[in-house]
Design a protein around this motif. Structure first.
Motif, PDB file in Angstrom:
ATOM      1  N   SER A 100       1.008  -0.889  -0.502  1.00 41.63           N
ATOM      2  CA  SER A 100       0.121   0.728  -0.209  1.00 41.63           C
ATOM      3  C   SER A 100       0.655   0.830   0.239  1.00 41.63           C
ATOM      4  O   SER A 100       2.159   1.224   0.477  1.00 41.63           O
ATOM      5  CB  SER A 100      -0.712  -0.149   1.418  1.00 41.63           C
ATOM      6  N   THR A 101      -0.073   2.599  -0.055  1.00 40.16           N
ATOM      7  CA  THR A 101       1.016   4.026  -0.691  1.00 40.16           C
ATOM      8  C   THR A 101       1.324   4.455   0.678  1.00 40.16           C
ATOM      9  O   THR A 101      -0.416   4.644   1.522  1.00 40.16           O
ATOM     10  CB  THR A 101       0.504   4.462  -1.450  1.00 40.16           C
TER      11      THR A 101
ATOM     12  N   MET B 119       5.455  -1.046   2.396  1.00 40.79           N
ATOM     13  CA  MET B 119       5.074   0.100   1.541  1.00 40.79           C
ATOM     14  C   MET B 119       6.004   0.649   0.460  1.00 40.79           C
ATOM     15  O   MET B 119       6.975   0.472   0.476  1.00 40.79           O
ATOM     16  CB  MET B 119       4.048   0.813   3.008  1.00 40.79           C
TER      17      MET B 119
ATOM     18  N   ASP C 237      -2.603   5.177   0.169  1.00 40.47           N
ATOM     19  CA  ASP C 237      -3.395   4.656   0.774  1.00 40.47           C
ATOM     20  C   ASP C 237      -4.259   5.039   2.767  1.00 40.47           C
ATOM     21  O   ASP C 237      -4.878   4.771   3.164  1.00 40.47           O
ATOM     22  CB  ASP C 237      -3.027   3.081   1.128  1.00 40.47           C
TER      23      ASP C 237
ATOM     24  N   SER D  16      -9.485   5.793   1.897  1.00 38.37           N
ATOM     25  CA  SER D  16      -8.363   5.695   2.597  1.00 38.37           C
ATOM     26  C   SER D  16      -8.390   6.323   3.963  1.00 38.37           C
ATOM     27  O   SER D  16      -9.360   6.488   4.413  1.00 38.37           O
ATOM     28  CB  SER D  16      -7.226   7.094   1.833  1.00 38.37           C
TER      29      SER D  16
END
Length: 311
Positions: free
Chosen positions: A130-131, A153, A189, A217
């Motif tokens: 995920s970001t 991440m 996210d 998010s």
């Protein structure tokens, strides 16, 4: 560990005036006219004491935030202000990881279900790959980024000077400027706010920017409470655009008992405690004593605040 005698090895005279958090500033019991160093609660002290201590040359804040003391007179004066920048970066980063993990794994719901003895499956999201967008990518942001990378991440740092990178190790996959913040919001996210208190950051995350965050998010704020418009965030949390938030700082502290954040099931409220650790006092006192020795020797101090910028 740090007794009065420790300071007297460097200072000719030391005065300690107790000030309980949340209580009014106490009246000084001694003549302060000859003192030139002041150690104080920078986040809460408006420096009224300087009216009785006109020879102060250096003020040290025991918090990273110094907004309360940066009035126009102080900004235009020759008084040097230092803070505890760096001393709290690791604890805040650890707190941030705890909050990211808790939001991703549905911990708020788990705790409520435990209290109600309710056994049910809870939706969770995957942290790996995920970001995370870290807005305010400086000392604290760097420590957060290191830990996010360890979790697999993708890390985007967002800062005023995007060309500045850590020479030894740069954990961020991408560093963007504050003029690209909308792009960071839309890609992430998780958004982590680690911004200082300045005129530019006031109401930074308003309805327009919140709506640019990726739907579903999560938000973590470990910077300053003034950066978020509470009503706009409450609306986005209530309509599901933002899945959840972990908030450690607030515009009004302590957070009023009737504030909606207390009641929202997708919000984690912590009492401005991210900075804290079992080693906090040791870290801040070690820094202050190092600076005290430098001041005594007429050498440049560490952690000098740029008063016009506010940090």
């Amino acid at each position: 560990m740090y007794r009065k005698n420790t300071f007297k090895e460097i200072c000719s005279e030391v005065i300690i005036e107790p000030w309980e958090f949340g209580e009014p500033e106490p009246e000084s019991t001694v003549d302060l006219s000859e003192f030139n160093v002041l150690y104080t609660m920078g986040l809460h002290d408006n420096l009224n004491i300087l009216k009785k201590a006109s020879k102060i040359k250096w003020i040290h804040s025991d918090s990273a935030g110094v907004e309360a003391m940066l009035n126009e007179d102080i900004q235009n004066s020759d008084v040097t202000i230092t803070n505890v920048k760096g001393c709290t970066s690791v604890p805040i980063a650890e707190h941030t990881i705890a909050m990211l993990s808790s939001l991703a794994r549905g911990v708020p719901t788990i705790i409520r279900n435990q209290i109600n003895k309710n056994w049910m499956e809870i939706p969770v999201i995957y942290i790996e790959k995920s970001t995370v967008g870290i807005i305010g990518y400086v000392h604290i942001g760097f420590e957060i980024a290191k830990r996010c990378k360890a979790l697999g991440m993708r890390v985007i740092g967002c800062r005023r000077n995007p060309d500045k990178k850590n020479k030894e190790y740069e954990p961020a996959d991408l560093i963007m400027g504050m003029d690209q913040v909308d792009e960071v919001l839309s890609q992430s996210d998780f958004i982590v706010l680690a911004l200082p208190f300045t005129k530019e950051t006031s109401n930074f995350l308003n309805k327009e920017r919140l709506n640019k965050m990726k739907k579903g998010s999560y938000l973590v704020n470990v910077g300053r409470g003034n950066t978020i418009v509470d009503g706009d965030l409450i609306e986005c949390l209530s309509n599901g655009h933002i899945a959840g938030a972990a908030l450690d700082v607030f515009e009004v502290e302590p957070l009023p008992k009737d504030h909606p954040f207390w009641q929202l099931e997708n919000v984690i409220v912590s009492p401005h405690n991210a900075y804290n650790s079992s080693k906090h006092l040791d870290r801040v006192m070690e820094l202050f004593l190092q600076n005290l020795k430098l001041f005594s020797d007429g050498k440049p101090l560490m952690n000098v605040v740029e008063k016009k910028l506010g940090y």
